[in-house]
Design a protein around this motif. Sequence first.
Motif, PDB file in Angstrom:
ATOM      1  N   LEU A 127       0.760  -1.145   0.106  1.00 59.07           N
ATOM      2  CA  LEU A 127       0.032  -0.012   0.036  1.00 59.07           C
ATOM      3  C   LEU A 127       0.839   1.285   0.107  1.00 59.07           C
ATOM      4  O   LEU A 127       0.553   2.307  -0.770  1.00 59.07           O
ATOM      5  N   TRP A 128       1.886   1.247   0.711  1.00 61.30           N
ATOM      6  CA  TRP A 128       2.741   2.326   0.894  1.00 61.30           C
ATOM      7  C   TRP A 128       3.484   3.036  -0.560  1.00 61.30           C
ATOM      8  O   TRP A 128       3.564   4.273  -0.895  1.00 61.30           O
ATOM      9  N   ARG A 131       0.719   4.391  -2.603  1.00 59.00           N
ATOM     10  CA  ARG A 131       0.374   5.977  -2.385  1.00 59.00           C
ATOM     11  C   ARG A 131       1.520   6.645  -2.969  1.00 59.00           C
ATOM     12  O   ARG A 131       1.437   7.779  -3.394  1.00 59.00           O
ATOM     13  N   GLU A 132       2.873   5.963  -2.991  1.00 58.62           N
ATOM     14  CA  GLU A 132       3.937   6.801  -3.510  1.00 58.62           C
ATOM     15  C   GLU A 132       3.510   7.094  -5.073  1.00 58.62           C
ATOM     16  O   GLU A 132       3.883   8.099  -5.461  1.00 58.62           O
ATOM     17  N   MET A 188      -6.743   9.313  -4.998  1.00 55.12           N
ATOM     18  CA  MET A 188      -5.985   9.752  -3.610  1.00 55.12           C
ATOM     19  C   MET A 188      -6.464   9.932  -2.458  1.00 55.12           C
ATOM     20  O   MET A 188      -5.892   9.812  -1.446  1.00 55.12           O
ATOM     21  N   LEU A 191      -6.580   6.812  -0.917  1.00 56.86           N
ATOM     22  CA  LEU A 191      -5.123   6.231  -0.299  1.00 56.86           C
ATOM     23  C   LEU A 191      -4.784   7.169   0.578  1.00 56.86           C
ATOM     24  O   LEU A 191      -3.741   7.215   1.057  1.00 56.86           O
ATOM     25  N   LEU A 193      -4.319  10.718   0.494  1.00 56.54           N
ATOM     26  CA  LEU A 193      -3.542  11.625   0.017  1.00 56.54           C
ATOM     27  C   LEU A 193      -4.148  12.822  -0.021  1.00 56.54           C
ATOM     28  O   LEU A 193      -5.329  13.239  -0.307  1.00 56.54           O
ATOM     29  N   ALA A 255      -7.188  -0.845  -1.505  1.00 57.22           N
ATOM     30  CA  ALA A 255      -7.071   0.366  -1.607  1.00 57.22           C
ATOM     31  C   ALA A 255      -8.421   1.130  -1.266  1.00 57.22           C
ATOM     32  O   ALA A 255      -8.208   2.575  -1.107  1.00 57.22           O
ATOM     33  N   ALA A 259     -10.172   4.058  -5.922  1.00 53.88           N
ATOM     34  CA  ALA A 259      -8.949   3.872  -6.168  1.00 53.88           C
ATOM     35  C   ALA A 259      -9.031   2.696  -7.390  1.00 53.88           C
ATOM     36  O   ALA A 259      -8.386   2.808  -8.540  1.00 53.88           O
ATOM     37  N   LEU A 329       6.102  10.672   2.106  1.00 57.50           N
ATOM     38  CA  LEU A 329       4.800  11.081   2.747  1.00 57.50           C
ATOM     39  C   LEU A 329       4.884  11.694   4.181  1.00 57.50           C
ATOM     40  O   LEU A 329       5.434  10.692   4.850  1.00 57.50           O
ATOM     41  N   GLN A 332       4.319   8.620   6.515  1.00 56.16           N
ATOM     42  CA  GLN A 332       4.956   7.396   6.053  1.00 56.16           C
ATOM     43  C   GLN A 332       6.507   7.627   6.201  1.00 56.16           C
ATOM     44  O   GLN A 332       7.373   8.058   5.601  1.00 56.16           O
TER      45      GLN A 332
END
Length: 337
Positions: A127-128, A131-132, A188, A191, A193, A255, A259, A329, A332
Amino acid sequence: MAHDPHGPQLPVARGPVSAAVRGYLAGADALPAAETVACASAYGDDLQLALYLCYELHYRGFAGVAPDREWDPGLLRVRAALEHRFLIALREDTPVHDSVEDALAELLVEPVEGSGVSHFLAAEGELWQLREYAAQRSLYHLKEADPHAWVLPRLWGRAKAAMAAVEFDEWGGGRPDRVHARLFADLMTDLGLDTTYGRYLDAACAETLATVNLMSLFGLHRALRGALVGHFAAVEITSSPGSRRLAQAMRRADAGPAAVHFYDEHVEADAVHEQVVRHDVIGGLLDEEPHLAPDITFGLDATGHLEDRLAARLLTAWRAGESSLRTPLPDQTKAHI
């Protein structure tokens, strides 16, 4: 000159060229000297950020920057020098096919064992990393299809009609809730963001900036209209299979529905767009201006060249358990990774 209160904040500079351009936009007098630009790495953070700053004035601009900076003669001269460095490097470094047909044929064949970013994320992405990836891609997807609109006044006949039809779909077919940039903002949100336009500019790597700058470079120059059409074709041809894998990655990571929906939407829409772009946009342009064939081929191949550079950056970082972003992030930390 009245300052515009809207738009994203100016980013942190990444070297002498971007520092001078940023300072000029913020009200300083001095632009970077020609020798300073000449010393900047064509694909490096400093040049790519400076070029991004120049290009973004043609989109939404920056908070506190006067709107008439968009056509500032001194800034346009600097932009031209930056573009020259970038374009020369692309022409020297991009392996170019012998013909449009050869370039398209290679794109249309899916490798049996792919090794790109979407393959990695579908098979093992966490998941990280998703997100990136979304943060990096937000620099384009929050203005999806906008750079390609520059080519519309430079086309006519079948190519123009087909290009406008595809763009209309990208912008939601008249429905604001279906505009692809809106769908990406929803992704986003799923996620966790920030959906603010330009929010992740400071975090994005030079390789990401280069992929976005390429669209603006091609789109803002009539002489490069063939390359812009080639770029658009490369994006549309590779989008559907790549989006299928990214939808799979989003489902596997749980997610969120928005998404997943963003990529599901592109699987269906871009499968149709690919046919239209190949047969009617490229075909129509070649019927009218056959001498643009080398430019179309270059656009197709330069897109792949920069996407490969970005993939190498992302995958090298992720396989080492590191962040691909210049600054991770906010929520993160290394401990989470």
